[in-house]
Design a protein around this motif. Structure first.
Motif, PDB file in Angstrom:
ATOM      1  N   ALA A 222    -111.816  62.096  62.057  1.00 32.68           N
ATOM      2  CA  ALA A 222    -112.884  61.199  61.806  1.00 32.68           C
ATOM      3  C   ALA A 222    -114.173  61.523  63.012  1.00 32.68           C
ATOM      4  N   ARG A 223    -113.828  61.751  64.166  1.00 27.18           N
ATOM      5  CA  ARG A 223    -114.817  62.144  64.846  1.00 27.18           C
ATOM      6  C   ARG A 223    -115.596  63.394  65.038  1.00 27.18           C
ATOM      7  N   THR A 224    -114.784  64.575  64.388  1.00 26.35           N
ATOM      8  CA  THR A 224    -115.434  65.645  64.207  1.00 26.35           C
ATOM      9  C   THR A 224    -115.604  66.325  62.866  1.00 26.35           C
ATOM     10  N   GLY A 225    -115.122  65.681  61.740  1.00 31.15           N
ATOM     11  CA  GLY A 225    -115.251  65.745  60.649  1.00 31.15           C
ATOM     12  C   GLY A 225    -114.236  66.923  59.896  1.00 31.15           C
ATOM     13  N   ILE A 226    -113.810  66.917  58.921  1.00 32.80           N
ATOM     14  CA  ILE A 226    -112.725  68.092  58.517  1.00 32.80           C
ATOM     15  C   ILE A 226    -113.118  68.250  56.890  1.00 32.80           C
ATOM     16  N   GLY A 227    -113.355  69.676  56.729  1.00 40.89           N
ATOM     17  CA  GLY A 227    -113.587  69.987  55.440  1.00 40.89           C
ATOM     18  C   GLY A 227    -114.808  69.648  55.013  1.00 40.89           C
ATOM     19  N   ASN A 228    -115.232  68.798  53.866  1.00 41.50           N
ATOM     20  CA  ASN A 228    -116.229  68.370  53.335  1.00 41.50           C
ATOM     21  C   ASN A 228    -116.503  66.931  53.912  1.00 41.50           C
ATOM     22  N   MET A 229    -115.685  66.204  54.948  1.00 41.51           N
ATOM     23  CA  MET A 229    -115.735  65.009  55.329  1.00 41.51           C
ATOM     24  C   MET A 229    -116.787  65.150  56.600  1.00 41.51           C
TER      25      MET A 229
END
Length: 131
Positions: free
Chosen positions: A98-105
C-alpha cells in the motif's frame, strides 16, 4: 459528383438492409450481452463489519472488491484476485504494497490512509493468512 451520389445511395441501402436484419432478431438475441457486474461491497452491505473491514470497504473495496478495476488487474497476477479472500497476505506485505504501490496500484500516501488505519486494514486482510 454523380458517382459520389450513387456511392452514397448504395451505402445507404446496405446500411438499411443491415438495420432490417437486426430488426428481425428475437428480443433474447438482441439483449444478450455481458453478465451484470456484481453488487459493490459497501458499508451498508456489511453492517456488522469490524474496524479494519470498515476501513477496507471505505478505502480499498472500490478497486479491490468484486468487479473493481484492481480485481481485474490482480487476476492476471494471482489465482485469487479478491484481497479479502486471499490466504497468503501478511500484515507487513499489505502495508508495504500500500505504501510503495505494486504493479498498477499507486502508492497510498499517509494523507489518504493514516498509519493506524492502514494497520487495521492490513490486520483485516491478513486474518485469513496461513501461519
Amino acid at each position: 459528383m454523380r458517382r459520389g451520389m450513387i456511392a452514397l445511395a448504395g451505402a445507404a441501402l446496405i446500411l438499411a438492409g443491415a438495420a432490417c436484419g437486426r430488426a428481425s432478431e428475437t428480443p433474447t438475441q438482441a439483449s444478450k450481452g455481458p453478465p451484470p457486474l456484481p453488487a459493490p461491497e459497501t458499508l451498508s452491505s456489511r453492517p456488522a463489519a469490524g474496524p479494519g473491514e470498515k476501513l477496507y470497504l471505505a478505502k480499498c473495496a472500490m478497486c479491490h472488491g468484486p468487479g473493481g478495476m484492481g480485481t481485474g488487474l490482480l487476476a492476471r497476477r494471482t489465482d485469487q484476485p479478491l484481497l479479502e479472500k486471499r490466504t497468503d497476505l501478511t500484515i507487513d506485505y499489505v502495508v508495504q504494497a500500500a505504501r510503495t504501490g505494486i504493479g498498477n496500484m499507486p502508492a497510498i500516501p499517509r494523507g489518504e490512509v493514516s498509519d493506524a488505519e492502514l494497520q487495521q486494514i492490513a490486520e483485516h486482510l491478513a486474518k485469513g493468512a496461513k501461519p
